[in-house]
Write a protein that holds these residues in place. Structure first.
Motif, PDB file in Angstrom:
ATOM      1  N   PRO A  10       0.829  -1.217   0.000  1.00 51.03           N
ATOM      2  CA  PRO A  10       0.000   0.000   0.000  1.00 51.03           C
ATOM      3  C   PRO A  10       0.857   1.258   0.000  1.00 51.03           C
ATOM      4  O   PRO A  10       1.929   1.289   0.610  1.00 51.03           O
ATOM      5  CB  PRO A  10      -0.805  -0.133   1.298  1.00 51.03           C
ATOM      6  CG  PRO A  10      -0.847  -1.606   1.565  1.00 51.03           C
ATOM      7  CD  PRO A  10       0.478  -2.139   1.103  1.00 51.03           C
ATOM      8  N   PHE A  11       0.384   2.279  -0.680  1.00 52.34           N
ATOM      9  CA  PHE A  11       1.105   3.548  -0.748  1.00 52.34           C
ATOM     10  C   PHE A  11       0.672   4.458   0.400  1.00 52.34           C
ATOM     11  O   PHE A  11      -0.514   4.595   0.694  1.00 52.34           O
ATOM     12  CB  PHE A  11       0.816   4.252  -2.082  1.00 52.34           C
ATOM     13  CG  PHE A  11       1.611   3.712  -3.242  1.00 52.34           C
ATOM     14  CD1 PHE A  11       2.474   2.639  -3.097  1.00 52.34           C
ATOM     15  CD2 PHE A  11       1.481   4.288  -4.503  1.00 52.34           C
ATOM     16  CE1 PHE A  11       3.210   2.149  -4.172  1.00 52.34           C
ATOM     17  CE2 PHE A  11       2.216   3.809  -5.585  1.00 52.34           C
ATOM     18  CZ  PHE A  11       3.075   2.746  -5.413  1.00 52.34           C
ATOM     19  N   LYS A  12       1.651   5.112   1.010  1.00 56.23           N
ATOM     20  CA  LYS A  12       1.376   6.104   2.051  1.00 56.23           C
ATOM     21  C   LYS A  12       1.087   7.445   1.364  1.00 56.23           C
ATOM     22  O   LYS A  12       1.678   7.768   0.337  1.00 56.23           O
ATOM     23  CB  LYS A  12       2.561   6.219   3.004  1.00 56.23           C
ATOM     24  CG  LYS A  12       2.923   4.882   3.666  1.00 56.23           C
ATOM     25  CD  LYS A  12       4.110   5.029   4.589  1.00 56.23           C
ATOM     26  CE  LYS A  12       4.589   3.678   5.107  1.00 56.23           C
ATOM     27  NZ  LYS A  12       3.561   2.948   5.843  1.00 56.23           N
ATOM     28  N   SER A  13       0.203   8.221   1.964  1.00 58.23           N
ATOM     29  CA  SER A  13      -0.314   9.401   1.257  1.00 58.23           C
ATOM     30  C   SER A  13       0.289  10.739   1.674  1.00 58.23           C
ATOM     31  O   SER A  13       0.073  11.746   0.999  1.00 58.23           O
ATOM     32  CB  SER A  13      -1.838   9.475   1.442  1.00 58.23           C
ATOM     33  OG  SER A  13      -2.169   9.706   2.805  1.00 58.23           O
ATOM     34  N   ALA A  14       1.054  10.768   2.770  1.00 61.28           N
ATOM     35  CA  ALA A  14       1.477  12.054   3.349  1.00 61.28           C
ATOM     36  C   ALA A  14       2.172  12.959   2.333  1.00 61.28           C
ATOM     37  O   ALA A  14       1.846  14.153   2.215  1.00 61.28           O
ATOM     38  CB  ALA A  14       2.378  11.812   4.553  1.00 61.28           C
ATOM     39  N   PHE A  15       3.124  12.419   1.576  1.00 61.45           N
ATOM     40  CA  PHE A  15       3.918  13.265   0.695  1.00 61.45           C
ATOM     41  C   PHE A  15       3.255  13.520  -0.659  1.00 61.45           C
ATOM     42  O   PHE A  15       3.757  14.310  -1.449  1.00 61.45           O
ATOM     43  CB  PHE A  15       5.316  12.675   0.516  1.00 61.45           C
ATOM     44  CG  PHE A  15       6.115  12.702   1.783  1.00 61.45           C
ATOM     45  CD1 PHE A  15       6.630  13.891   2.266  1.00 61.45           C
ATOM     46  CD2 PHE A  15       6.331  11.540   2.519  1.00 61.45           C
ATOM     47  CE1 PHE A  15       7.346  13.937   3.452  1.00 61.45           C
ATOM     48  CE2 PHE A  15       7.041  11.569   3.704  1.00 61.45           C
ATOM     49  CZ  PHE A  15       7.551  12.769   4.177  1.00 61.45           C
ATOM     50  N   VAL A  16       2.125  12.871  -0.883  1.00 58.85           N
ATOM     51  CA  VAL A  16       1.350  13.176  -2.088  1.00 58.85           C
ATOM     52  C   VAL A  16       0.759  14.581  -1.993  1.00 58.85           C
ATOM     53  O   VAL A  16       0.412  15.196  -2.995  1.00 58.85           O
ATOM     54  CB  VAL A  16       0.241  12.115  -2.292  1.00 58.85           C
ATOM     55  CG1 VAL A  16      -0.666  12.466  -3.455  1.00 58.85           C
ATOM     56  CG2 VAL A  16       0.869  10.746  -2.535  1.00 58.85           C
TER      57      VAL A  16
END
Length: 207
Positions: A111-117
């Motif tokens: 799963p991809f983490k979203s914080a830096f998006v």
């Protein structure tokens, strides 16, 4: 230079980005070799961690690839780190962020983490998903028996892994496919956008 030393053959597909734009590049993550194979432009800067910077081999690989280091061990500095990363894009660089946050064993895409998006939303830059697929080791198709010569994950010991790689790996083939850019303005928030990026990379990886 490093690719030739390790006899790594990189097949790049669909690298037709607009040179006048900057991107947030989001590949899957399998190995410390990923940094070497993705360094195909002088505009590319990698986002890596303080842990990597403090590790002898990884630190040198990351610095060779041109990296900015963040501390993922704490969430307290995320806002400051987002601002730091934004400055690199504003200076004309493309940022490579491994949104999985770690490497995997290659069975799937974590799963991809979203914080830096959030950077894409704040700057209005497009996301450029990238699919990395290692296909051959020593001229043999990648499989469960030989993949751990390349993939570095879990509780593997760095020294042992690197030693095995240098002694046993004579050649590597890898495909790097740049997928269609994604505009953050088409999504309501970073979680929805991260989910879309992940689904595109996963679809490519499993096909």
């Amino acid at each position: 230079m490093a690719l030739k030393v390790f006899n790594i053959n990189v097949n790049v597909d669909n690298f037709n980005v607009n040179p006048d734009e900057n991107y947030l590049i989001t590949p899957n993550h399998l190995s410390y070799l990923d940094i070497l194979i993705l360094k195909i432009s002088n505009k590319i800067v990698f986002v890596s961690t303080k842990e990597v910077e403090e590790t002898f081999l990884f630190g040198h690989l990351a610095k060779y690839g041109a990296s900015v280091f963040i501390d993922r061990r704490t969430k307290n500095n995320i806002k400051e780190e987002v601002e730091t990363l934004k400055k690199h894009i504003q200076q004309g660089f493309d940022l490579v962020i491994f949104l999985e946050g770690t490497t995997s064993n290659g069975d799937s895409v974590l799963p991809f983490k979203s914080a830096f998006v959030e950077i894409a939303f704040q700057l209005g830059v497009k996301i450029l998903p990238v699919c990395i697929k290692y296909t051959k080791v020593n001229d043999e198709p990648l499989n469960e028996k030989n993949r751990d010569l390349i993939f570095y994950y879990g509780d593997m010991k760095l020294f042992n892994h690197v030693l095995n790689f240098m002694l046993k790996v004579k050649s590597v083939e890898v495909n790097v496919k740049f997928l269609e850019p994604i505009n953050p303005s088409d999504f309501k928030d970073r979680k929805e956008l991260s989910s879309k990026i992940h689904s595109e990379v996963l679809r490519c990886y499993t096909n």
